[in-house]
Design a protein around this motif. Structure first.
Motif, PDB file in Angstrom:
ATOM      1  N   ARG A  23     -31.741  17.289  24.585  1.00  0.00           N
ATOM      2  CA  ARG A  23     -32.776  17.810  23.624  1.00  0.00           C
ATOM      3  C   ARG A  23     -33.889  16.508  23.348  1.00  0.00           C
ATOM      4  N   ARG A  24     -35.180  16.919  23.573  1.00  0.00           N
ATOM      5  CA  ARG A  24     -36.254  15.897  23.393  1.00  0.00           C
ATOM      6  C   ARG A  24     -36.269  15.634  21.905  1.00  0.00           C
ATOM      7  N   VAL A  25     -36.523  14.319  21.506  1.00  0.00           N
ATOM      8  CA  VAL A  25     -36.418  13.942  20.007  1.00  0.00           C
ATOM      9  C   VAL A  25     -37.784  13.359  19.910  1.00  0.00           C
ATOM     10  N   ALA A  26     -38.400  13.405  18.703  1.00  0.00           N
ATOM     11  CA  ALA A  26     -39.704  12.887  18.356  1.00  0.00           C
ATOM     12  C   ALA A  26     -39.554  11.374  18.224  1.00  0.00           C
ATOM     13  N   ARG A  27     -40.827  10.735  18.599  1.00  0.00           N
ATOM     14  CA  ARG A  27     -40.710   9.295  18.721  1.00  0.00           C
ATOM     15  C   ARG A  27     -40.389   8.757  17.226  1.00  0.00           C
TER      16      ARG A  27
ATOM     17  N   GLY B   5     -15.584  27.138  28.746  1.00  0.00           N
ATOM     18  CA  GLY B   5     -16.013  28.260  27.737  1.00  0.00           C
ATOM     19  C   GLY B   5     -17.272  27.725  26.792  1.00  0.00           C
ATOM     20  N   ARG B   6     -17.998  26.919  27.221  1.00  0.00           N
ATOM     21  CA  ARG B   6     -19.311  26.369  26.347  1.00  0.00           C
ATOM     22  C   ARG B   6     -20.536  26.516  27.451  1.00  0.00           C
ATOM     23  N   CYS B   7     -21.609  27.035  26.800  1.00  0.00           N
ATOM     24  CA  CYS B   7     -22.742  27.180  27.346  1.00  0.00           C
ATOM     25  C   CYS B   7     -23.389  25.787  27.322  1.00  0.00           C
ATOM     26  N   VAL B   8     -23.726  25.466  28.527  1.00  0.00           N
ATOM     27  CA  VAL B   8     -24.475  24.247  28.504  1.00  0.00           C
ATOM     28  C   VAL B   8     -25.928  24.375  28.785  1.00  0.00           C
ATOM     29  N   ARG B   9     -26.949  23.904  28.063  1.00  0.00           N
ATOM     30  CA  ARG B   9     -28.154  23.856  27.851  1.00  0.00           C
ATOM     31  C   ARG B   9     -28.957  22.517  28.297  1.00  0.00           C
ATOM     32  N   PRO B  10     -29.267  22.354  29.688  1.00  0.00           N
ATOM     33  CA  PRO B  10     -30.028  21.266  29.756  1.00  0.00           C
ATOM     34  C   PRO B  10     -31.589  21.313  29.562  1.00  0.00           C
ATOM     35  N   ALA B  11     -31.975  19.995  29.444  1.00  0.00           N
ATOM     36  CA  ALA B  11     -33.712  20.271  29.105  1.00  0.00           C
ATOM     37  C   ALA B  11     -34.415  20.305  30.714  1.00  0.00           C
ATOM     38  N   GLU B  12     -35.394  20.973  30.499  1.00  0.00           N
ATOM     39  CA  GLU B  12     -36.199  21.064  31.751  1.00  0.00           C
ATOM     40  C   GLU B  12     -37.380  19.765  31.773  1.00  0.00           C
ATOM     41  N   LEU B  13     -37.598  19.328  33.034  1.00  0.00           N
ATOM     42  CA  LEU B  13     -38.423  18.368  33.187  1.00  0.00           C
ATOM     43  C   LEU B  13     -39.285  18.619  34.495  1.00  0.00           C
ATOM     44  N   VAL B  14     -40.629  18.676  34.553  1.00  0.00           N
ATOM     45  CA  VAL B  14     -41.272  18.898  35.783  1.00  0.00           C
ATOM     46  C   VAL B  14     -41.893  17.483  36.192  1.00  0.00           C
ATOM     47  N   LEU B  15     -41.588  16.917  37.581  1.00  0.00           N
ATOM     48  CA  LEU B  15     -41.957  15.724  37.836  1.00  0.00           C
ATOM     49  C   LEU B  15     -42.495  15.906  39.209  1.00  0.00           C
ATOM     50  N   ALA B  16     -43.720  15.395  39.561  1.00  0.00           N
ATOM     51  CA  ALA B  16     -44.128  15.655  40.928  1.00  0.00           C
ATOM     52  C   ALA B  16     -44.221  16.889  41.410  1.00  0.00           C
ATOM     53  N   GLY B  17     -44.320  17.775  40.229  1.00  0.00           N
ATOM     54  CA  GLY B  17     -44.541  19.355  40.760  1.00  0.00           C
ATOM     55  C   GLY B  17     -42.874  20.039  40.857  1.00  0.00           C
ATOM     56  N   GLU B  18     -41.983  19.334  40.711  1.00  0.00           N
ATOM     57  CA  GLU B  18     -40.664  19.577  40.847  1.00  0.00           C
ATOM     58  C   GLU B  18     -39.865  19.879  39.454  1.00  0.00           C
ATOM     59  N   LEU B  19     -39.132  20.939  39.666  1.00  0.00           N
ATOM     60  CA  LEU B  19     -38.527  21.336  38.499  1.00  0.00           C
ATOM     61  C   LEU B  19     -37.135  20.508  38.496  1.00  0.00           C
ATOM     62  N   LEU B  20     -36.744  19.833  37.565  1.00  0.00           N
ATOM     63  CA  LEU B  20     -35.524  18.912  37.266  1.00  0.00           C
ATOM     64  C   LEU B  20     -34.974  19.188  36.117  1.00  0.00           C
ATOM     65  N   LEU B  21     -33.459  19.561  36.140  1.00  0.00           N
ATOM     66  CA  LEU B  21     -32.651  19.533  34.916  1.00  0.00           C
ATOM     67  C   LEU B  21     -32.104  18.478  34.318  1.00  0.00           C
ATOM     68  N   LEU B  22     -32.496  18.116  33.143  1.00  0.00           N
ATOM     69  CA  LEU B  22     -31.592  16.914  32.469  1.00  0.00           C
ATOM     70  C   LEU B  22     -30.497  17.379  31.839  1.00  0.00           C
ATOM     71  N   ASP B  23     -29.277  17.270  32.413  1.00  0.00           N
ATOM     72  CA  ASP B  23     -28.121  17.826  32.084  1.00  0.00           C
ATOM     73  C   ASP B  23     -27.279  16.927  30.817  1.00  0.00           C
ATOM     74  N   PRO B  24     -26.663  17.556  30.005  1.00  0.00           N
ATOM     75  CA  PRO B  24     -26.001  17.048  28.873  1.00  0.00           C
ATOM     76  C   PRO B  24     -24.994  16.167  29.307  1.00  0.00           C
ATOM     77  N   ALA B  25     -24.391  16.325  30.507  1.00  0.00           N
ATOM     78  CA  ALA B  25     -23.207  15.384  30.965  1.00  0.00           C
ATOM     79  C   ALA B  25     -23.938  13.999  31.418  1.00  0.00           C
ATOM     80  N   GLY B  26     -25.133  13.867  31.394  1.00  0.00           N
ATOM     81  CA  GLY B  26     -25.756  12.448  31.694  1.00  0.00           C
ATOM     82  C   GLY B  26     -26.162  12.501  33.349  1.00  0.00           C
ATOM     83  N   VAL B  27     -26.087  13.618  34.086  1.00  0.00           N
ATOM     84  CA  VAL B  27     -26.700  13.628  35.302  1.00  0.00           C
ATOM     85  C   VAL B  27     -27.886  14.464  35.323  1.00  0.00           C
TER      86      VAL B  27
ATOM     87  N   LEU C  49     -28.593  13.088  24.751  1.00  0.00           N
ATOM     88  CA  LEU C  49     -27.443  13.786  25.341  1.00  0.00           C
ATOM     89  C   LEU C  49     -26.625  14.209  23.957  1.00  0.00           C
ATOM     90  N   GLY C  50     -26.154  15.583  23.955  1.00  0.00           N
ATOM     91  CA  GLY C  50     -25.371  16.130  22.904  1.00  0.00           C
ATOM     92  C   GLY C  50     -24.186  16.663  23.962  1.00  0.00           C
TER      93      GLY C  50
END
Length: 245
Positions: free
Chosen positions: A222-226, A4-26, A216-217
């Protein structure tokens, strides 16, 4: 959707490929319907108990349950376990039959690749899946440990990255992904794996200074500032081994 909860991964492009950084840690690679998970360290609690260090005996159950949920939600066709699937080479034989059955159902329902790690150099043949040294897709190479001299773009585990953050008057220590655009380090997925601060010198040896951190939340990554990242004392060799690296 997840319970019932909306999961919002972060998007990352690596070597031209779209990857999703999932909050589950995968990591999820939509184009290939591939899920990548690092450092399950199954049966770590049992391994420590054999050495007289008593940890709660529920780590394998918790890890398998979380992995089942991620597989159900993301429905991958391929799973890559980036090494240290088990905490040691005896782990598969210690696995209780009921948990072995659940793991076997996961590995038999899709293509499953066990990348060899420093804790489990031999894949658990009786539990399904295929053992490999590394996996390459064009410029991208998936392996357990980063190779400092590598000319490839790497996706790795092994280091168990965690970020200590300043949140107003409080601090938090969270699992995270870290990347500098040439190398992506996944968080450890196992329940009792602990972690290594992303500002530790071990990350400084393999990542550019301006690396990005994605924490991970419960439902977001989410990306965090250094400037929100806090240092911690460097781990001793004994502490690193306890973490599982």
């Amino acid at each position: 959707m997840s319970r019932g909860r909306c999961v919002r991964p972060a998007e990352l492009v690596l070597a031209g490929e779209l990857l999703l950084l999932d909050p589950a840690g995968v990591l999820f690679w939509p184009k290939r319907r591939m899920l990548v998970v690092a450092d399950l360290h199954l049966e770590k609690g049992a391994a420590f108990a054999r050495r007289g260090v008593m940890l709660p005996p529920h780590d394998t159950v918790a890890t398998i349950e979380r992995l089942e949920l991620a597989l159900e939600r993301l429905a991958p066709e391929i799973v890559v376990s980036l090494g240290d699937g088990f905490h040691d080479r005896e782990g598969p034989r210690r696995l209780p039959p009921e948990l072995a059955g659940r793991l076997r159902r996961m590995t038999c329902a899709r293509e499953w690749l066990w990348v060899r790690g420093n804790h489990d150099p031999e894949p658990p043949a009786e539990l399904g899946g295929t053992g490999v040294g590394e996996v390459a897709f064009g410029e991208l190479v998936l392996r357990h440990e980063p190779e400092e001299a590598s000319n490839c773009i790497e996706i790795v585990g092994h280091l168990h990255p965690r970020a200590k953050l300043r949140l107003g008057r409080r601090t938090a220590r969270l699992g995270c992904f870290v990347t500098d655009g040439r190398r992506l380090v996944l968080p450890a997925f196992g329940a009792f794996t602990g972690g290594l601060n992303v500002l530790d010198e071990a990350f400084g040896r393999i990542l550019a200074w301006d690396f990005r951190t994605y924490v991970l939340g419960q439902t977001t990554c989410r990306r965090v500032a250094r400037d929100l990242l806090l240092h911690e004392p460097s781990l001793s060799r004994q502490a690193v081994e306890t973490v599982g690296v």
